[in-house]
Design an enzyme around this catalytic site. Sequence first.
Site, PDB file in Angstrom:
ATOM      1  N   SER A   1      29.623  25.168  17.011  1.00  0.00           N
ATOM      2  CA  SER A   1      29.222  26.568  16.839  1.00  0.00           C
ATOM      3  C   SER A   1      28.247  27.000  17.926  1.00  0.00           C
ATOM      4  O   SER A   1      28.105  28.190  18.185  1.00  0.00           O
ATOM      5  CB  SER A   1      28.554  26.771  15.473  1.00  0.00           C
ATOM      6  OG  SER A   1      29.503  26.729  14.442  1.00  0.00           O
TER       7      SER A   1
ATOM      8  N   ASP B   1      24.856  32.242  17.376  1.00  0.00           N
ATOM      9  CA  ASP B   1      25.917  32.869  18.174  1.00  0.00           C
ATOM     10  C   ASP B   1      25.356  33.948  19.089  1.00  0.00           C
ATOM     11  O   ASP B   1      25.648  33.987  20.296  1.00  0.00           O
ATOM     12  CB  ASP B   1      26.979  33.493  17.251  1.00  0.00           C
ATOM     13  CG  ASP B   1      27.812  32.476  16.508  1.00  0.00           C
ATOM     14  OD1 ASP B   1      27.802  31.289  16.893  1.00  0.00           O
ATOM     15  OD2 ASP B   1      28.494  32.870  15.542  1.00  0.00           O
TER      16      ASP B   1
ATOM     17  N   GLU C   1      23.902  30.785  11.563  1.00  0.00           N
ATOM     18  CA  GLU C   1      25.135  30.830  12.352  1.00  0.00           C
ATOM     19  C   GLU C   1      25.168  32.077  13.218  1.00  0.00           C
ATOM     20  O   GLU C   1      25.422  32.017  14.428  1.00  0.00           O
ATOM     21  CB  GLU C   1      26.353  30.790  11.437  1.00  0.00           C
ATOM     22  CG  GLU C   1      27.681  31.016  12.149  1.00  0.00           C
ATOM     23  CD  GLU C   1      28.028  29.890  13.110  1.00  0.00           C
ATOM     24  OE1 GLU C   1      28.100  30.161  14.323  1.00  0.00           O
ATOM     25  OE2 GLU C   1      28.201  28.761  12.657  1.00  0.00           O
TER      26      GLU C   1
ATOM     27  N   ASP D   1      34.301  17.102  34.563  1.00  0.00           N
ATOM     28  CA  ASP D   1      35.110  16.155  33.806  1.00  0.00           C
ATOM     29  C   ASP D   1      34.202  15.193  33.035  1.00  0.00           C
ATOM     30  O   ASP D   1      33.257  14.628  33.585  1.00  0.00           O
ATOM     31  CB  ASP D   1      36.015  15.382  34.766  1.00  0.00           C
ATOM     32  CG  ASP D   1      37.112  14.621  34.036  1.00  0.00           C
ATOM     33  OD1 ASP D   1      37.296  14.850  32.827  1.00  0.00           O
ATOM     34  OD2 ASP D   1      37.796  13.811  34.694  1.00  0.00           O
TER      35      ASP D   1
ATOM     36  N   ASP E   1      41.507  15.290  27.875  1.00  0.00           N
ATOM     37  CA  ASP E   1      41.552  14.382  26.736  1.00  0.00           C
ATOM     38  C   ASP E   1      41.229  15.173  25.475  1.00  0.00           C
ATOM     39  O   ASP E   1      40.631  16.254  25.535  1.00  0.00           O
ATOM     40  CB  ASP E   1      40.568  13.217  26.924  1.00  0.00           C
ATOM     41  CG  ASP E   1      39.151  13.685  27.210  1.00  0.00           C
ATOM     42  OD1 ASP E   1      38.535  14.272  26.302  1.00  0.00           O
ATOM     43  OD2 ASP E   1      38.672  13.474  28.344  1.00  0.00           O
TER      44      ASP E   1
ATOM     45  N   GLY F   1      40.342  13.350  33.512  1.00  0.00           N
ATOM     46  CA  GLY F   1      41.358  14.363  33.237  1.00  0.00           C
ATOM     47  C   GLY F   1      41.228  14.899  31.825  1.00  0.00           C
ATOM     48  O   GLY F   1      40.215  14.710  31.139  1.00  0.00           O
TER      49      GLY F   1
END
Length: 413
Positions: A333, A133, A129, A374, A396, A394
């Site tokens: 992540s 990152d 992790e 989009d 959601d 748009g």
Amino acid sequence: PQLSARIVRATAPYSLPKEAAADVSMVGELHQFPRPRMLQRASKTTTEASWPNTCKSAACSNAVTPSVLATRYSFPTTESVVAGNSMAVAEFQGQYYKPSDLSHFSISCGVNVSVAVQIGSNRPFAGVEAELDIEYIKGVAPGTPLTDVYDSGYSLMSWANQITSLSDPPLVHSVSYGNDEAQQSGKEYMEAVNTAFMKAGALGLSILFASGDQGVCGREGCGIIFHKYHPDFPAASPYVTAVGGTDFATAGVIGDEMAWKDGGGGFSDTFTVPSYQATAVAAYLSNPDANLPKAKYFNAKGRGYPDIAALAGTQNPYCVATSGSFEGVGGTSAACPVVAAIFARLNGVRLRKGSKPLGFLNPFIYQNPSAFNDITLGKITGSLFAGGFKAIKGWDPATGFGTPNYARLSQLV
């Protein structure tokens, strides 16, 4: 390494004496377990990619690398240092990084991956992790100094208060931890954490959280006999920016994206729709293309999330250097540090002009939807029987307003 721990379980509910209760707003973090996002390891067989492998390691073939992200999200592969700019990742509970893994990634993929400031300890152990990152926030924004904020315990409240108490806090924060709202200590605790998030925004800090990797079901799951969706906290907090997940619409081809089926999203059961997204949420709920699930499954009056998204699926996973080799990893992540890095670069654009950093990002995002790619394909589910939410034109609750386009965004800041 194997990390040992002693677990002490409460045998009864907590209580306060009457004389103290009137002065205590909440009691929290006594009976919850911290939950990092569940990283998805890719199988050995991934979809063959049409793009060249720009990293030296053959293990990165067919995988997402910094150059793939640069092509899709329209940002330069290099970045100059801007005075005053900064960013950070948050890690907890033994998620350390090995400097040798960061160097391995840097040399192989041709980017400057390093930690400029370490807050809290670091031990030379490979936490996937943490290394994901660090490698991808720096892979996207190589010129922005990075701070690693490490805490051995997990407390959203303590972390938020910690960063706002720093004399020179990093301007952008990427966090890949969270639980379901129902798994928190209570509404009072979440409201107290929100107050800390608001303080960060008032200080000009941007906080981004991964939206989760269990679709609409959350960590509690939808159950065999399906009952209800489970929104995430803090992703569903109105005072942070939640980052969802996508896949390439055509596997192995850089271009249009679709919602990643396991990306977290939905509507809060605790917080109402904030004013900055009221129009966008209303438009989604009234659009017949949404083909909404049954009303009893979600709270249509709640804060909708995610706000935006980035690549997260494992059909072409991220190539991550960890434990001396490379492996494929996916999940929100991965998406969260990528988006955080793009906004860190945008802060650099503003600081170079003498402007202030962006701070709390959501008003800017909802005022500028055309600056994002989009996403109108796919849906998030989390279970064969969950239904879920579709990605449509748009905003959601599958991908928010879509994925960032740096070239457009940099013209607006």
